[in-house]
Design a protein around this motif. Structure first.
Motif, short mmCIF file in Angstrom:
data_model
loop_
_atom_site.label_atom_id
_atom_site.label_comp_id
_atom_site.label_asym_id
_atom_site.label_seq_id
_atom_site.Cartn_x
_atom_site.Cartn_y
_atom_site.Cartn_z
N LEU A 386 40.52 38.20 55.50
CA LEU A 386 40.28 39.50 54.87
C LEU A 386 41.36 39.81 53.84
N THR A 387 42.61 39.49 54.17
CA THR A 387 43.71 39.73 53.23
C THR A 387 43.55 38.86 51.98
N ALA A 388 43.22 37.59 52.17
CA ALA A 388 43.01 36.70 51.03
C ALA A 388 41.85 37.18 50.17
N ALA A 389 40.77 37.63 50.81
CA ALA A 389 39.61 38.14 50.06
C ALA A 389 39.98 39.37 49.24
N THR A 390 40.79 40.26 49.83
CA THR A 390 41.18 41.48 49.12
C THR A 390 42.06 41.15 47.91
N LEU A 391 43.05 40.27 48.10
CA LEU A 391 43.92 39.89 46.99
C LEU A 391 43.12 39.19 45.88
N ALA A 392 42.21 38.30 46.27
CA ALA A 392 41.40 37.59 45.27
C ALA A 392 40.51 38.56 44.51
N THR A 393 39.98 39.56 45.21
CA THR A 393 39.13 40.56 44.55
C THR A 393 39.90 41.27 43.45
N VAL A 394 41.11 41.68 43.75
CA VAL A 394 41.94 42.38 42.75
C VAL A 394 42.22 41.46 41.55
N LEU A 395 42.62 40.22 41.82
CA LEU A 395 42.97 39.30 40.74
C LEU A 395 41.76 38.94 39.89
N LEU A 396 40.62 38.72 40.52
CA LEU A 396 39.42 38.35 39.77
C LEU A 396 38.87 39.51 38.96
N LYS A 397 38.96 40.71 39.49
CA LYS A 397 38.47 41.89 38.77
C LYS A 397 39.26 42.13 37.48
N LEU A 398 40.53 41.76 37.48
CA LEU A 398 41.36 41.96 36.29
C LEU A 398 40.85 41.14 35.10
N ARG A 399 40.15 40.04 35.39
CA ARG A 399 39.67 39.16 34.32
C ARG A 399 38.13 39.13 34.26
N ASN A 400 37.49 40.08 34.91
CA ASN A 400 36.03 40.01 35.02
C ASN A 400 35.31 40.15 33.68
N ALA A 401 35.87 40.95 32.77
CA ALA A 401 35.24 41.10 31.45
C ALA A 401 35.24 39.77 30.70
N LYS A 402 36.35 39.04 30.80
CA LYS A 402 36.43 37.71 30.18
C LYS A 402 35.44 36.76 30.84
#
Length: 472
Positions: A386-402
């Protein structure tokens, strides 16, 4: 003259992209079902009025005792249903080795090294945590696995437009990961071996291989044989999932001239929905039901075994995969694809810290006989994932427009021939089709322009006459 650099995590070939897209579509649906099953298990096991029924169902035994198969429901899910999961993993690995990215040693180096580092570093993190904390080293393999279905479910839920190259990288990582997880289970979690049963399983596998090479067809031949092989492997003392991956590796995954799909690909298309949609969710339902009270979750960070699992998944996975990828690119004179940044690799490495299905299985094997510690390790797997999923969500969302721009560019098909335009840029016929399309559009725009010009002239002429009348 310096050696030319090559790109890593670049655009996939069209056949590979098609295969990856189909595979990930099924795994994504299965991943969502896996999430639902995990939540259902937690609710079922933690609601006081339901807890006793969860225990009763999980520990209910059925099966022929004379054949050594009088197993609990939980045991059937772990040893029986996961054999289907590993059967599909075996086919995936075979296909990658003979027709996919792992066929080319240079291309294979990146995901293989990344996967190995992504297993070695979490094991090292767990070991160091337990050596310094005085814990048990038995669970060193628990944080080494990546759950591709769970990871893809997270991608589906957060709605990211991750490019196909990164998705394929994640899928290949998980395939290699599954192979080494099987080797770990076979080597480190097998104690007493019944060589008669093992010999019988080997004979069954040999018959399976001969029938495949002779071109014998029919599920009514292979399904009973597979069940016999599985039962013999189980009774041999070696984990029964080994039978699944062995049979998967035997299937032919190269296409002949008159074949649209190889036998391995055809069977995988049939079995993958059963694996992703039924086998893995049912395993999760009977394995993820652990206590998640505040005290239990707090204890995860106070015991070296559980802390080692969390740190292995959250820290070890990302350091291992990212470090392995960077070192491979550095020492093979490769450079990252122009469309991506190392931050994208870091985010995917974080997502690979979701180690649900196989981690739960290894946790059960590592601490067999200690029900309390087994449940605590399961809670650690859930918390770490769950922690890994949450961190990945934040990091991936930062580049989602790209990612969305890259995805739309990959999917664009202006000539409507069913093949994305990026794969036809070197084809003269594609440019001729596009020229014809633009010529038709230009002719239509010229016609509309002439029509609008005529309408304006009519309005001006009519307006001028009305003005003259008013002046008169």
């Amino acid at each position: 003259m310096p050696a030319p650099t090559r790109k890593v995590l670049g655009r996939l070939s069209l056949p590979e992209r098609t295969f990856v897209t189909d595979a990930l579509r099924t795994e994504t649906v299965g991943g969502v079902l896996l999430l639902i099953a995990a939540v259902a298990a937690l609710v079922w096991a933690n609601v006081p009025a339901l807890h006793s029924s969860y225990e009763s169902v999980s520990h209910y035994h059925l099966g022929p005792a004379a054949l050594g198969l009088d197993l609990s429901i939980e045991h059937w899910a772990a040893d029986g249903l996961l054999a289907i999961f590993f059967f599909v993993a075996g086919i995936e690995l075979k296909r990658e080795l003979v027709a996919g990215d792992l066929k080319d040693p240079r291309a294979a180096a990146l995901p293989v090294v990344a996967a190995l580092c992504g297993m070695a570093v979490p094991a090292l993190v767990y070991t160091l945590t337990n050596v310094t904390g005085g814990g048990s080293l038995s669970g060193w393999a628990v944080p080494t696995a990546t759950d591709i279905a769970f990871a893809l479910a997270v991608l589906a839920v957060i709605g990211t437009w991750l490019p196909s190259a990164l998705r394929a990288f994640l899928l290949t990582l998980a395939v290699v990961d599954d192979l080494f997880a099987i080797l770990i289970i076979a080597v480190f979690f097998t104690s007493d071996i019944d060589f008669v049963a093992l010999g019988g399983a080997a004979v069954g596998l040999a018959v399976f291989w001969v029938l495949l090479r002779k071109g014998v067809r029919g599920w009514y031949v292979y399904v009973p044989l597979a069940l016999v092989i599985w039962a013999l492997m189980y009774n041999s003392g070696i984990h029964a999932t080994i039978a699944g991956v062995a049979m998967g590796l035997m299937l032919r995954c190269t296409r002949q001239e008159d074949e649209k799909l190889s036998p391995g690909e055809r069977i995988e298309h049939l079995v993958r929905p059963l694996s992703a949609g039924l086998a893995v969710p049912l395993f999760a339902l009977f394995s993820a039901g652990v206590s998640v009270s505040g005290g239990a979750l707090g204890d995860v960070f106070t015991q070296p075994e559980t802390l080692g699992v969390v740190l292995g998944l959250v820290v070890g996975k990302v350091l291992g995969i990212f470090g392995g990828t960077w070192l491979t690119a550095r020492f093979t004179r490769a450079s990252l694809s122009d469309d991506l940044q190392w931050a994208d690799v870091f985010a995917v490495a974080t997502l690979a810290g979701i180690g649900f299905t196989v981690s739960l299985l290894i946790g059960e094997l590592a601490f067999d006989g200690d029900a309390t510690l087994t449940d605590e390790v399961k809670a650690a797997v859930l918390l770490g994932s769950l922690t890994a999923a949450t961190l990945a969500t934040v990091l991936l969302k930062l580049r989602n427009a790209k990612y969305r721009r890259l995805y739309e560019a990959e999917e664009r098909d202006d000539d409507l021939d069913g093949i994305p335009d990026v794969y036809e840029e070197d084809d003269p016929a594609y440019h001729l089709r596009m020229a014809a399309i633009y010529e038709r559009k230009a002719a239509e725009h010229r016609r509309i322009a002439e029509l609008k010009t005529a309408e304006r002239l009519a309005e001006v002429t009519g307006g001028a006459g009305e003005e003259d009348d008013r002046r008169a």
